[in-house]
Design an enzyme around this catalytic site. Structure first.
Site, mmCIF file in Angstrom:
data_model
loop_
_atom_site.group_PDB
_atom_site.id
_atom_site.type_symbol
_atom_site.label_atom_id
_atom_site.label_comp_id
_atom_site.label_asym_id
_atom_site.label_seq_id
_atom_site.Cartn_x
_atom_site.Cartn_y
_atom_site.Cartn_z
ATOM 1 N N LYS A 1 4.261 -9.472 -8.516
ATOM 2 C CA LYS A 1 3.544 -8.361 -9.145
ATOM 3 C C LYS A 1 3.340 -8.651 -10.636
ATOM 4 O O LYS A 1 2.277 -8.362 -11.200
ATOM 5 C CB LYS A 1 4.314 -7.043 -8.980
ATOM 6 C CG LYS A 1 4.334 -6.491 -7.560
ATOM 7 C CD LYS A 1 2.959 -6.120 -7.019
ATOM 8 C CE LYS A 1 2.363 -4.884 -7.667
ATOM 9 N NZ LYS A 1 1.090 -4.482 -7.002
ATOM 10 N N TYR B 1 9.245 -10.406 -5.044
ATOM 11 C CA TYR B 1 8.265 -9.308 -5.100
ATOM 12 C C TYR B 1 7.865 -9.012 -6.541
ATOM 13 O O TYR B 1 6.676 -9.024 -6.891
ATOM 14 C CB TYR B 1 8.838 -8.040 -4.449
ATOM 15 C CG TYR B 1 8.073 -6.782 -4.818
ATOM 16 C CD1 TYR B 1 6.774 -6.586 -4.380
ATOM 17 C CD2 TYR B 1 8.648 -5.802 -5.632
ATOM 18 C CE1 TYR B 1 6.050 -5.446 -4.740
ATOM 19 C CE2 TYR B 1 7.948 -4.659 -5.990
ATOM 20 C CZ TYR B 1 6.643 -4.484 -5.539
ATOM 21 O OH TYR B 1 5.932 -3.363 -5.909
ATOM 22 N N THR C 1 4.194 -1.992 -10.783
ATOM 23 C CA THR C 1 5.532 -1.439 -10.591
ATOM 24 C C THR C 1 6.396 -1.586 -11.843
ATOM 25 O O THR C 1 6.187 -2.502 -12.639
ATOM 26 C CB THR C 1 6.204 -2.182 -9.416
ATOM 27 O OG1 THR C 1 7.580 -1.836 -9.367
ATOM 28 C CG2 THR C 1 6.110 -3.696 -9.563
ATOM 29 N N ASP C 2 7.410 -0.737 -11.935
ATOM 30 C CA ASP C 2 8.367 -0.873 -13.052
ATOM 31 C C ASP C 2 9.280 -2.089 -12.871
ATOM 32 O O ASP C 2 9.946 -2.520 -13.812
ATOM 33 C CB ASP C 2 9.209 0.403 -13.213
ATOM 34 C CG ASP C 2 10.039 0.776 -11.994
ATOM 35 O OD1 ASP C 2 9.952 0.086 -10.959
ATOM 36 O OD2 ASP C 2 10.787 1.772 -12.078
ATOM 37 N N GLU C 3 9.307 -2.655 -11.648
ATOM 38 C CA GLU C 3 10.241 -3.763 -11.391
ATOM 39 C C GLU C 3 9.901 -5.008 -12.195
ATOM 40 O O GLU C 3 10.740 -5.897 -12.348
ATOM 41 C CB GLU C 3 10.269 -4.109 -9.895
ATOM 42 C CG GLU C 3 10.716 -2.951 -9.059
ATOM 43 C CD GLU C 3 11.270 -3.335 -7.693
ATOM 44 O OE1 GLU C 3 11.502 -4.525 -7.445
ATOM 45 O OE2 GLU C 3 11.471 -2.422 -6.888
HETATM 46 P P1 NAD Z 1 2.695 -0.453 1.358
HETATM 47 O O1 NAD Z 1 3.394 -1.703 1.712
HETATM 48 O O2 NAD Z 1 3.063 0.811 2.025
HETATM 49 O O3 NAD Z 1 1.123 -0.649 1.608
HETATM 50 C C1 NAD Z 1 0.437 -1.811 1.255
HETATM 51 C C2 NAD Z 1 -0.937 -1.768 1.925
HETATM 52 O O4 NAD Z 1 -1.667 -2.942 1.520
HETATM 53 C C3 NAD Z 1 -0.870 -1.791 3.453
HETATM 54 O O5 NAD Z 1 -1.764 -0.840 3.985
HETATM 55 C C4 NAD Z 1 -1.305 -3.205 3.810
HETATM 56 O O6 NAD Z 1 -1.941 -3.295 5.077
HETATM 57 C C5 NAD Z 1 -2.252 -3.534 2.671
HETATM 58 N N1 NAD Z 1 -2.372 -4.975 2.422
HETATM 59 C C6 NAD Z 1 -1.367 -5.886 2.345
HETATM 60 N N2 NAD Z 1 -1.887 -7.112 2.107
HETATM 61 C C7 NAD Z 1 -3.242 -6.955 2.020
HETATM 62 C C8 NAD Z 1 -4.316 -7.840 1.764
HETATM 63 N N3 NAD Z 1 -4.118 -9.159 1.571
HETATM 64 N N4 NAD Z 1 -5.571 -7.348 1.737
HETATM 65 C C9 NAD Z 1 -5.794 -6.022 1.960
HETATM 66 N N5 NAD Z 1 -4.814 -5.147 2.208
HETATM 67 C C10 NAD Z 1 -3.554 -5.602 2.238
HETATM 68 O O7 NAD Z 1 2.800 -0.343 -0.219
HETATM 69 P P2 NAD Z 1 2.929 0.955 -1.138
HETATM 70 O O8 NAD Z 1 4.340 1.336 -1.246
HETATM 71 O O9 NAD Z 1 1.910 1.948 -0.727
HETATM 72 O O10 NAD Z 1 2.506 0.322 -2.548
HETATM 73 C C11 NAD Z 1 1.153 0.262 -2.937
HETATM 74 C C12 NAD Z 1 1.055 -0.419 -4.290
HETATM 75 O O11 NAD Z 1 1.824 0.300 -5.236
HETATM 76 C C13 NAD Z 1 1.610 -1.847 -4.295
HETATM 77 O O12 NAD Z 1 0.788 -2.625 -5.115
HETATM 78 C C14 NAD Z 1 2.992 -1.700 -4.893
HETATM 79 O O13 NAD Z 1 3.364 -2.881 -5.563
HETATM 80 C C15 NAD Z 1 2.785 -0.562 -5.855
HETATM 81 N N6 NAD Z 1 3.960 0.274 -6.141
HETATM 82 C C16 NAD Z 1 4.702 0.790 -5.116
HETATM 83 C C17 NAD Z 1 5.778 1.638 -5.422
HETATM 84 C C18 NAD Z 1 6.618 2.258 -4.337
HETATM 85 O O14 NAD Z 1 7.649 2.874 -4.653
HETATM 86 N N7 NAD Z 1 6.276 2.149 -3.083
HETATM 87 C C19 NAD Z 1 6.071 1.941 -6.750
HETATM 88 C C20 NAD Z 1 5.287 1.383 -7.769
HETATM 89 C C21 NAD Z 1 4.215 0.560 -7.442
HETATM 90 O O1 DAU Z 2 10.525 0.570 -8.595
HETATM 91 C C1 DAU Z 2 9.326 0.548 -7.879
HETATM 92 C C2 DAU Z 2 9.525 -0.211 -6.600
HETATM 93 O O2 DAU Z 2 10.313 0.623 -5.759
HETATM 94 C C3 DAU Z 2 8.231 -0.605 -5.898
HETATM 95 O O3 DAU Z 2 7.533 -1.497 -6.714
HETATM 96 C C4 DAU Z 2 8.520 -1.250 -4.542
HETATM 97 O O4 DAU Z 2 7.313 -1.497 -3.873
HETATM 98 C C5 DAU Z 2 9.368 -0.305 -3.735
HETATM 99 O O5 DAU Z 2 9.715 -0.927 -2.520
HETATM 100 C C6 DAU Z 2 10.622 0.108 -4.502
HETATM 101 O O6 DAU Z 2 11.542 -1.005 -4.625
HETATM 102 P P1 DAU Z 2 13.130 -0.812 -4.411
HETATM 103 O O7 DAU Z 2 13.715 -2.109 -4.056
HETATM 104 O O8 DAU Z 2 13.725 -0.048 -5.533
HETATM 105 O O9 DAU Z 2 13.053 0.192 -3.140
HETATM 106 P P2 DAU Z 2 13.908 0.276 -1.787
HETATM 107 O O10 DAU Z 2 13.529 1.552 -1.140
HETATM 108 O O11 DAU Z 2 13.813 -0.966 -0.992
HETATM 109 O O12 DAU Z 2 15.401 0.391 -2.333
HETATM 110 C C7 DAU Z 2 15.779 1.454 -3.208
HETATM 111 C C8 DAU Z 2 17.250 1.259 -3.534
HETATM 112 O O13 DAU Z 2 18.018 1.489 -2.345
HETATM 113 C C9 DAU Z 2 17.599 -0.162 -3.973
HETATM 114 O O14 DAU Z 2 18.610 -0.096 -4.964
HETATM 115 C C10 DAU Z 2 18.136 -0.822 -2.705
HETATM 116 C C11 DAU Z 2 18.792 0.342 -1.979
HETATM 117 N N1 DAU Z 2 18.774 0.238 -0.497
HETATM 118 C C12 DAU Z 2 17.594 0.002 0.133
HETATM 119 C C13 DAU Z 2 17.549 -0.101 1.498
HETATM 120 C C14 DAU Z 2 16.245 -0.389 2.204
HETATM 121 C C15 DAU Z 2 19.956 0.433 0.215
HETATM 122 O O15 DAU Z 2 21.041 0.673 -0.368
HETATM 123 N N2 DAU Z 2 19.904 0.332 1.576
HETATM 124 C C16 DAU Z 2 18.754 0.048 2.259
HETATM 125 O O16 DAU Z 2 18.791 -0.065 3.516
#
Ligand code: NAD
Ligand code: DAU
Length: 368
Positions: free
Chosen positions: A162, A158, A132-134
């Protein structure tokens, strides 16, 4: 054959579905099925012989060892993680367990497997770690976007977990020559996203006439990428990325949270013009901020474009329309996801964030 971990989650399931369309090989999909994993995401390929689903933990070394030995994958793509920042504030230990210890155990088994490979099997093997970019921390308004050289400065449990996993992956390449690839991507949105994340939550709440909780002043900025573009980028990195390298992936779509939520509301207004909650923006409710809330993320995605020829196909405007449409067309999926434990999460995260209908200081309590 490739081994995908976390392939029943949001991005992982989109990736597996995408893989079935674009590639000829098979997928072994290892997923623990936590609250975020959902077999309904994979319903479209339930009769697909090229997809084998295995419920299990990336930290279960005996299981991973067996899967590697039996299926001899040419690559492992690691999506499995605890992924929600707000949950990491409530239960950081689960993030350390899966994201750090789990990734370590996975790396150990992959290293043993790769060590024993020979010839072209060995040279072709890849371990791709999805991150992730975080990990880069928070940007000021005028700062340049994150590049692959930006120092790590994670701010939440988180992102710290990561970052730790990214460092382990880096070390396994540097020390053991494991052929790794790491991708650091910005905020994804699209089909099958669990409605704890901003866009999915806002669509769900708006369609049900519930408050739309905006943390703080709503001016935090994220870069948004349509999930299909992320999946395409991962396929490109897997095919052509240079081992040991890191690739930033982003959508060149910086938006404030308020902009994002207003856009979602406007699209919903078009679809539900005779609905009782129109304009949906009237549901916007400012709530107590997330502790340690990062102000701005932005990704410089020039390296992956220059070196591997990838760039996003969707603009935010096209991607968000597709996404809202998908949720409206898949209300059964939403209803099933939003039952059971999901309600407990809403109580845990939002009960103590008393809301007001407009920016801080104004009157009007809202039930979240
Ligand atoms: P998600 O939470 O929707 O899915 C995570 C999946 O991993 C789930 O299916 C869960 O059951 C599985 N999991 C959790 N713990 C596990 C374990 N110990 N063993 C096997 N499986 C397990 O997450 P996502 O949003 O699809 O993100 C996927 C990946 O991409 C993550 O590594 C996250 O850090 C990264 N990522 C997410 C975002 C985003 O915006 N969602 C952006 C950048 C990177
Ligand atoms: O940047 C990549 C990341 O983006 C991934 O690595 C993470 O897995 C993914 O969850 C996401 O993280 P964020 O914290 O940016 O995503 P989230 O959707 O939780 O929140 C996006 C923005 O919206 C953040 O500034 C918080 C705000 N927010 C979120 C929720 C859930 C609100 O204002 N209200 C809310 O109820």
């Amino acid at each position: 054959m490739i081994l995908v971990t976390g392939g029943a989650g949001f991005i992982g399931s989109n990736f597996v579905l995408d893989w079935m369309t674009h590639e000829t090989g098979s997928v072994v999909n290892l997923d623990k099925l936590t609250y975020a994993g959902n077999m309904e995401n994979l319903a479209g390929i339930k009769n697909e012989s090229r997809h084998l689903f295995v419920q299990g933990d990336i930290g279960d070394r005996a299981l991973v060892q067996r899967l590697l030995a039996e299926h001899r994958p040419r690559a492992v793509v690691n999506f499995a993680a605890e992924s929600h920042v707000d949950r990491s504030i409530h239960v950081p230990g689960e993030f350390v367990q899966t994201n750090v210890v789990g990734t370590f155990n996975l790396l150990e088994e992959v290293r043993a497997y790769w060590d024993a490979l020979e010839g072209s099997e060995k040279s072709a093997f890849r371990f791709l770690h999805v991150s992730t970019d975080e990990v880069y921390g928070s940007l000021g308004e005028q700062d340049a976007p994150f590049t692959e050289m930006t120092p790590y400065a994670p701010n939440s449990p988180y992102s710290a977990s990561k970052a730790a996993s990214d460092h382990l992956v880096r070390a396994y390449h540097h020390t053991y020559d494991l052929p790794t690839l790491t991708t650091n991507c910005s905020n994804n949105y699209g089909p099958y996203q669990f409605p704890e994340k901003l866009i999915a939550l806002m669509i769900l709440n708006a369609t049900r006439g519930r408050p739309l909780p905006i943390y703080g002043d709503g001016r935090n900025v994220r870069d948004w990428l349509y999930v299909g573009d992320h999946c395409a980028a991962i396929r490109v990195v897997l095919a052509r990325g240079k081992t040991g390298e890191v690739y930033n992936i982003g959508g060149w779509n910086e938006k404030t949270n308020l902009d994002v939520v207003h856009t979602v509301c406007t699209i919903l207004d078009e679809h539900h013009h005779d609905g009782v909650h129109v304009p949906h923006a009237s549901l916007i409710t400012y709530v107590k901020d997330r502790p340690g809330h990062d102000r701005r993320y932005a990704i410089d995605a020039r390296k992956i474009e220059r070196e591997l020829g990838w760039k996003p196909q969707e603009s935010f405007e096209t991607g968000i329309r597709k996404t809202v449409r998908w949720y409206l067309d898949n209300m059964t999926w939403v209803d099933n996801v939003a039952s059971g434990n999901y309600q407990n999460w809403l109580t845990q995260n939002y009960a103590n964030r008393a809301g007001s209908k407009s920016a801080a200081g104004s009157a009007g309590e809202a039930t979240l």
